[in-house]
Design a protein around this motif. Structure first.
Motif, PDB file in Angstrom:
ATOM      1  N   ARG A  84       0.437  -1.489   0.048  1.00 28.35           N
ATOM      2  CA  ARG A  84      -0.006  -0.248   0.087  1.00 28.35           C
ATOM      3  C   ARG A  84       0.629   1.424  -0.452  1.00 28.35           C
ATOM      4  NH1 ARG A  84      -5.272  -0.249   0.321  1.00 28.35           N
ATOM      5  NH2 ARG A  84      -5.709  -1.678   0.517  1.00 28.35           N
ATOM      6  N   CYS A  85       0.165   1.870  -0.896  1.00 27.82           N
ATOM      7  CA  CYS A  85       1.189   3.720  -0.657  1.00 27.82           C
ATOM      8  C   CYS A  85       1.076   4.498   0.472  1.00 27.82           C
ATOM      9  CB  CYS A  85       0.555   4.155  -2.354  1.00 27.82           C
ATOM     10  SG  CYS A  85       1.084   6.188  -2.330  1.00 27.82           S
ATOM     11  N   PRO A  86       1.820   4.826   1.219  1.00 25.15           N
ATOM     12  CA  PRO A  86       1.201   5.701   2.562  1.00 25.15           C
ATOM     13  C   PRO A  86       1.159   6.472   2.189  1.00 25.15           C
ATOM     14  CG  PRO A  86       3.997   5.005   2.008  1.00 25.15           C
ATOM     15  CD  PRO A  86       3.120   4.188   0.706  1.00 25.15           C
ATOM     16  N   ARG A  87       1.114   7.111   1.371  1.00 25.21           N
ATOM     17  CA  ARG A  87       0.617   8.543   1.235  1.00 25.21           C
ATOM     18  C   ARG A  87      -1.062   8.629   0.996  1.00 25.21           C
ATOM     19  NH1 ARG A  87       3.181  12.640  -3.054  1.00 25.21           N
ATOM     20  NH2 ARG A  87       1.847  11.373  -4.743  1.00 25.21           N
ATOM     21  N   CYS A  88      -1.202   7.313   0.075  1.00 22.06           N
ATOM     22  CA  CYS A  88      -2.813   7.845   0.467  1.00 22.06           C
ATOM     23  C   CYS A  88      -3.790   6.858   0.168  1.00 22.06           C
ATOM     24  CB  CYS A  88      -2.985   8.142  -1.444  1.00 22.06           C
ATOM     25  SG  CYS A  88      -2.698   6.768  -2.812  1.00 22.06           S
ATOM     26  N   ASN A  89      -3.059   5.711   0.458  1.00 25.12           N
ATOM     27  CA  ASN A  89      -3.838   4.266   0.609  1.00 25.12           C
ATOM     28  C   ASN A  89      -4.165   3.076  -0.400  1.00 25.12           C
ATOM     29  OD1 ASN A  89      -4.557   2.273   2.906  1.00 25.12           O
ATOM     30  ND2 ASN A  89      -6.519   2.824   2.147  1.00 25.12           N
ATOM     31  N   GLY A  90      -3.686   3.636  -1.325  1.00 22.43           N
ATOM     32  CA  GLY A  90      -3.670   3.113  -2.601  1.00 22.43           C
ATOM     33  C   GLY A  90      -3.090   1.581  -2.751  1.00 22.43           C
ATOM     34  N   LEU A  91      -3.522   1.070  -3.693  1.00 26.97           N
ATOM     35  CA  LEU A  91      -2.666  -0.259  -3.980  1.00 26.97           C
ATOM     36  C   LEU A  91      -1.500  -0.163  -4.618  1.00 26.97           C
ATOM     37  CD1 LEU A  91      -5.883  -2.911  -3.807  1.00 26.97           C
ATOM     38  CD2 LEU A  91      -3.590  -3.197  -2.687  1.00 26.97           C
TER      39      LEU A  91
ATOM     40  N   GLU B 276       4.134   1.146  -8.711  1.00 25.51           N
ATOM     41  CA  GLU B 276       3.431   2.264  -8.900  1.00 25.51           C
ATOM     42  C   GLU B 276       2.443   2.372  -8.079  1.00 25.51           C
ATOM     43  OE1 GLU B 276       2.593   3.386 -12.759  1.00 25.51           O
ATOM     44  OE2 GLU B 276       2.425   5.388 -12.459  1.00 25.51           O
ATOM     45  N   CYS B 277       1.651   3.332  -6.878  1.00 24.75           N
ATOM     46  CA  CYS B 277       0.665   3.394  -6.557  1.00 24.75           C
ATOM     47  C   CYS B 277      -1.000   3.501  -7.454  1.00 24.75           C
ATOM     48  CB  CYS B 277       0.521   4.639  -5.801  1.00 24.75           C
ATOM     49  SG  CYS B 277      -1.409   5.332  -5.021  1.00 24.75           S
ATOM     50  N   GLN B 278      -1.783   2.896  -7.568  1.00 18.33           N
ATOM     51  CA  GLN B 278      -2.726   2.957  -8.284  1.00 18.33           C
ATOM     52  C   GLN B 278      -3.448   3.962  -8.054  1.00 18.33           C
ATOM     53  OE1 GLN B 278      -2.425   0.241 -10.699  1.00 18.33           O
ATOM     54  NE2 GLN B 278      -0.737   0.413  -9.555  1.00 18.33           N
ATOM     55  N   ASP B 279      -3.485   4.579  -7.262  1.00 20.39           N
ATOM     56  CA  ASP B 279      -4.484   5.598  -7.021  1.00 20.39           C
ATOM     57  C   ASP B 279      -3.942   7.570  -7.448  1.00 20.39           C
ATOM     58  OD1 ASP B 279      -6.529   4.116  -6.780  1.00 20.39           O
ATOM     59  OD2 ASP B 279      -6.234   4.639  -4.328  1.00 20.39           O
ATOM     60  N   CYS B 280      -2.726   6.905  -7.028  1.00 19.60           N
ATOM     61  CA  CYS B 280      -1.348   8.861  -6.741  1.00 19.60           C
ATOM     62  C   CYS B 280      -0.200   8.591  -7.869  1.00 19.60           C
ATOM     63  CB  CYS B 280      -1.758   9.008  -5.476  1.00 19.60           C
ATOM     64  SG  CYS B 280       0.743   8.367  -4.911  1.00 19.60           S
ATOM     65  N   SER B 281       0.024   7.345  -8.686  1.00 20.86           N
ATOM     66  CA  SER B 281       0.622   6.834  -9.452  1.00 20.86           C
ATOM     67  C   SER B 281       2.046   7.712  -8.844  1.00 20.86           C
ATOM     68  CB  SER B 281       0.567   8.250 -10.939  1.00 20.86           C
ATOM     69  OG  SER B 281      -0.571   7.899 -10.859  1.00 20.86           O
TER      70      SER B 281
HETATM   71 ZN   LIG Z   1      -0.285   7.359  -3.560  1.00 26.35          ZN
END
Ligand SMILES: [Zn+2]
Length: 246
Positions: free
Chosen positions: A186-193, A219-224
């Motif tokens: 998970r992305c620590p910035r936004c919780n995206g996978l 790569e974060c699937q939400d915030c890239s």
């Molecule tokens: Zn993210």
């Protein structure tokens, strides 16, 4: 006024005034008051309770108190040795997902680094936090006891420590999560996978040194946001060694 005798065990004592900790004490209760209201009036939020006994019998939060009832309240970690079915314990969660109160931003990013699904925004108000917790069956982590007492909150825990790393250990201990840590998920910035990504497709987004030195990217699937094995992975491994009992 009817009187009832209370005894709180283990970590539930954290919520009591010192004179009532670790001992039996008598307290006036409203006639036919629910046990949940009586316990919360003493300071203990209901999501912290795992088992309630009245005169030795297991009861639910709806139980109405009578004069001279004797109440024993147990937290999660104290109750397994007691051979009673709990009528207050909520259904076990298939997976542990969280929503965090606004002042727990550091804890939110640590838990995401460890792979947990954590909703956190620094503008969530108490109504929103309680609703998200209730509707999505997310564990509400907060230091606000009043928020945990809201009746729609079923899954919750009051974070004791003010130190973010100690908070991580508390949460892993309380919910037995040491074995489920999954770094680079998970992305620590936004919780995206995070998903693995081929280096050549993101080559142009990398600093020169990183392009030369690292080969596995996510790569974060939400915030890239990009992450790579090496720098980030090393940091995460260090954190895991601090937090997790293997
Ligand atoms: Zn993210």
């Amino acid at each position: 006024m009817p009187q009832a005798v209370f005894r709180f065990y283990g970590s539930l004592n954290d919520f009591l005034i010192p004179a009532r900790r670790q001992i039996e004490f008598s307290h006036s209760v409203k006639d036919r008051a629910s046990i949940k209201d009586a316990i919360e009036a003493l300071g203990v939020p209901h999501p912290e309770i795992d088992l309630l006994l009245v005169n030795g019998d297991s009861v639910s939060f709806a139980y109405r108190l009578h004069n001279r009832d004797s109440i024993s309240a147990y937290p999660h970690s104290e109750s397994p040795e007691i051979d009673a079915i709990s009528y207050v314990r909520p259904k076990p969660l298939a997976n542990h997902r969280f929503v965090l109160d606004v002042h727990l931003g550091k804890l939110a990013s640590y838990l995401r680094l460890l792979g947990f699904d954590v909703l956190y925004q620094n503008d969530y108000d108490d109504d929103v936090l309680a609703q998200i917790s209730s509707q999505q069956q997310r564990i509400l982590l907060t230091q606000d006891i009043g928020l945990l007492k809201r009746s729609i909150v079923i899954y919750g825990y009051r974070v004791r420590s003010s130190n973010p790393k100690a908070q991580v250990r508390e949460v892993l201990d309380r919910f037995s999560l040491h074995g489920t840590v999954a770094p680079l998920k998970r992305c620590p910035r936004c919780n995206g996978l995070l998903e693995p990504v081929e280096k050549q497709t993101i080559d142009h987004r990398l600093p020169h040194f990183t392009r030369l030195s690292y080969h596995e990217f996510f790569e974060c699937q939400d915030c890239s946001q990009l992450y790579w094995k090496g720098a980030h992975h090393g940091r995460i491994q260090q954190l895991i060694e601090q937090f997790v009992d293997r």
